[in-house]
Design an enzyme around this catalytic site. Structure first.
Site, mmCIF file in Angstrom:
data_model
loop_
_atom_site.group_PDB
_atom_site.id
_atom_site.type_symbol
_atom_site.label_atom_id
_atom_site.label_comp_id
_atom_site.label_asym_id
_atom_site.label_seq_id
_atom_site.Cartn_x
_atom_site.Cartn_y
_atom_site.Cartn_z
ATOM 1 N N LYS A 38 0.811 -1.232 0.000
ATOM 2 C CA LYS A 38 0.000 0.000 0.000
ATOM 3 C C LYS A 38 0.837 1.272 0.000
ATOM 4 O O LYS A 38 0.411 2.315 0.495
ATOM 5 C CB LYS A 38 -1.008 0.056 1.163
ATOM 6 C CG LYS A 38 -1.757 -1.196 1.507
ATOM 7 C CD LYS A 38 -2.128 -2.080 0.374
ATOM 8 C CE LYS A 38 -3.088 -1.549 -0.629
ATOM 9 N NZ LYS A 38 -3.266 -2.560 -1.715
ATOM 10 N N CYS A 39 2.047 1.192 -0.520
ATOM 11 C CA CYS A 39 2.924 2.364 -0.532
ATOM 12 C C CYS A 39 3.199 2.886 -1.932
ATOM 13 O O CYS A 39 4.072 3.742 -2.112
ATOM 14 C CB CYS A 39 4.235 2.027 0.178
ATOM 15 S SG CYS A 39 4.000 1.815 1.957
ATOM 16 N N GLY A 40 2.491 2.380 -2.937
ATOM 17 C CA GLY A 40 2.704 2.875 -4.296
ATOM 18 C C GLY A 40 3.192 1.807 -5.259
ATOM 19 O O GLY A 40 3.665 2.114 -6.366
ATOM 20 N N HIS A 73 7.203 -7.622 -2.024
ATOM 21 C CA HIS A 73 6.961 -6.883 -0.780
ATOM 22 C C HIS A 73 7.965 -7.297 0.284
ATOM 23 O O HIS A 73 7.900 -6.819 1.408
ATOM 24 C CB HIS A 73 5.550 -7.170 -0.253
ATOM 25 C CG HIS A 73 4.456 -6.457 -0.988
ATOM 26 N ND1 HIS A 73 4.591 -5.170 -1.452
ATOM 27 C CD2 HIS A 73 3.186 -6.837 -1.309
ATOM 28 C CE1 HIS A 73 3.460 -4.806 -2.050
ATOM 29 N NE2 HIS A 73 2.607 -5.798 -1.983
ATOM 30 N N ARG A 107 -7.935 3.587 -5.152
ATOM 31 C CA ARG A 107 -8.955 4.141 -4.267
ATOM 32 C C ARG A 107 -9.006 5.656 -4.400
ATOM 33 O O ARG A 107 -9.916 6.212 -4.987
ATOM 34 C CB ARG A 107 -8.672 3.704 -2.817
ATOM 35 C CG ARG A 107 -9.770 4.058 -1.832
ATOM 36 C CD ARG A 107 -9.346 3.680 -0.430
ATOM 37 N NE ARG A 107 -8.212 4.462 0.049
ATOM 38 C CZ ARG A 107 -8.307 5.611 0.705
ATOM 39 N NH1 ARG A 107 -9.483 6.119 0.983
ATOM 40 N NH2 ARG A 107 -7.211 6.258 1.105
ATOM 41 N N LYS A 108 -7.975 6.347 -3.885
ATOM 42 C CA LYS A 108 -7.980 7.813 -3.869
ATOM 43 C C LYS A 108 -6.711 8.393 -4.492
ATOM 44 O O LYS A 108 -6.752 9.412 -5.170
ATOM 45 C CB LYS A 108 -8.094 8.279 -2.418
ATOM 46 C CG LYS A 108 -9.179 9.295 -2.166
ATOM 47 C CD LYS A 108 -9.329 9.546 -0.673
ATOM 48 C CE LYS A 108 -10.269 10.711 -0.442
ATOM 49 N NZ LYS A 108 -10.446 10.966 1.004
#
Ligand code: PAP
Length: 349
Positions: free
Chosen positions: A94-96, A159, A313-314
């Site tokens: 979730k960091c790009g 990851h 998402r955003k």
């Protein structure tokens, strides 16, 4: 033996390699031997699991690993041999990841697939389908053979903390290049919560927050993950490129140029003049990728039946203010600052 594609130059879309069953058809279909070791997982310490939306974790070599990934992670740790011209995109979840996967693929493969071209693989495939996920390969039959069959230069994604891919970016040379992307941890927590809620709507934000603060979170502790790559990037800047999600948002074009130089494929004057950098930024932009059919439909993979649209998402910095109390924010900031300050690493917003 796996068949190597003729004169093909990498990186090629991994989904296309997977679809070509002839590439590894002569390789017997079996999982890495670690999957047959019944004691491998049970012998490792486990973490309490306060919420069923959180993963079962096991502690291996200083890292909390999702239990279902342990045999694959151990196999990867033991056996992954990088080629000199490999490039690995690494990140804490979730960091790009999706964005940097797309940017690196589009940059490295731009001669075979011009970014403005109607046939670009990123128009029909999710970025994760273009780039093999290393720990995923080590938990699939023939995964290692597929990795071998990929033409050079290979582009891969993980990851795992750097310590789990010890021969990548190895001190003294001999390893490959690693592009690491990190993100402001509070925004990572928010993104992670939203992502896992797609499978477990009852998952409480507070439980995800606590798991990150305590370090007992998949691939964590997050500060050790960041520190491993940060230290390597300062010691060996030619081997590890350390990117920040927030800086990418501020100036994506400059980061695409940096990425291209890092992988040894700087943009020529002709490419600059004809707008190739801009084409890559546009192709991989949040607004563009989010609206493609390949990213609006389907699931990530059978092991993680989360809709692909959950990856888009955003796409902003600072969304934590909508989810954390000032006390929570202060607490996580203090933990992270305490862990990272000796290495000279800080997060600004
Ligand atoms: P992964 O580690 O599971 O692959 P990853 O791609 O790292 O996930 O994280 C998804 C985040 O990146 C989402 O952040 P958000 O929840 O705060 O919105 C997602 O919106 C963001 N993201 C995905 N693609 C892009 C993009 N092209 N540009 C900017 N942000 C993006």
């Amino acid at each position: 033996m796996a068949k190597t594609p003729g004169a093909l130059l990498g990186p090629v879309p991994f989904a296309d390699v997977e679809a070509d069953s002839g590439l590894v058809s002569s390789v017997p279909e079996h999982l890495p031997e670690e999957h047959a070791d019944a004691d491998l997982v049970s012998a490792l310490p486990s973490a309490p699991r306060p919420n069923k939306g959180l993963l079962n974790l096991r502690f291996y070599e200083g890292i909390w690993l999702p239990e279902y990934f342990v045999p694959a992670a151990v196999a990867l740790h033991r056996r992954f041999e990088p080629r000199r011209d490999d490039v690995i995109v690494a990140s804490f979840p979730k960091c790009g990841t999706t964005w940097v996967n797309a940017l690196t693929f589009a940059t490295m493969a731009r001669h075979a697939y011009p970014a403005a071209g109607a046939g670009h693989p990123l128009l029909r495939l999710n970025p994760h389908q273009c780039i093999p996920f290393l720990e995923g390969l080590f938990r699939s039959p023939r995964g290692e053979a597929k990795l071998e069959a990929l033409p050079s230069p290979r582009l891969m994604n993980t990851h795992m903390p750097l310590a789990m891919v010890p021969r990548a970016a190895a001190p003294g040379g001999g390893g490959c290049k690693v592009v690491y992307v990190c993100r402001e941890p509070k925004d990572m927590v928010v993104s992670r919560w939203h992502f896992h809620r797609r499978l477990h709507p009852e998952l409480a934000f507070a439980d995800v927050f606590e798991s990150v603060c305590s370090g007992t979170v998949g691939y964590g502790p997050v500060w050790d993950h960041i520190l491993g790559y940060w230290s390597a990037s300062t010691a060996r800047p030619d081997s590890v490129l350390f990117l920040r999600y927030e800086e990418l948002l501020r100036d994506p074009a400059e980061h695409v140029r940096k990425l291209a130089r890092f992988v040894g494929l700087p943009f020529s004057g002709i490419e600059e003049d004809s707008g190739v950098v801009h084409d890559i930024v546009k192709l991989c932009s949040f607004g563009h990728l989010k609206n493609l059919e390949a990213n609006k439909t389907g699931h990530l993979n059978p092991a993680l039946p989360i809709p692909r649209d959950a990856l888009f998402r955003k796409g902003v910095a600072g969304d934590w203010v909508n989810h954390m109390t000032p006390d929570m924010a202060r607490r996580l900031d203090e933990i992270v600052a305490d862990k990272l300050h000796a290495a000279g690493l800080t997060f600004h917003e």
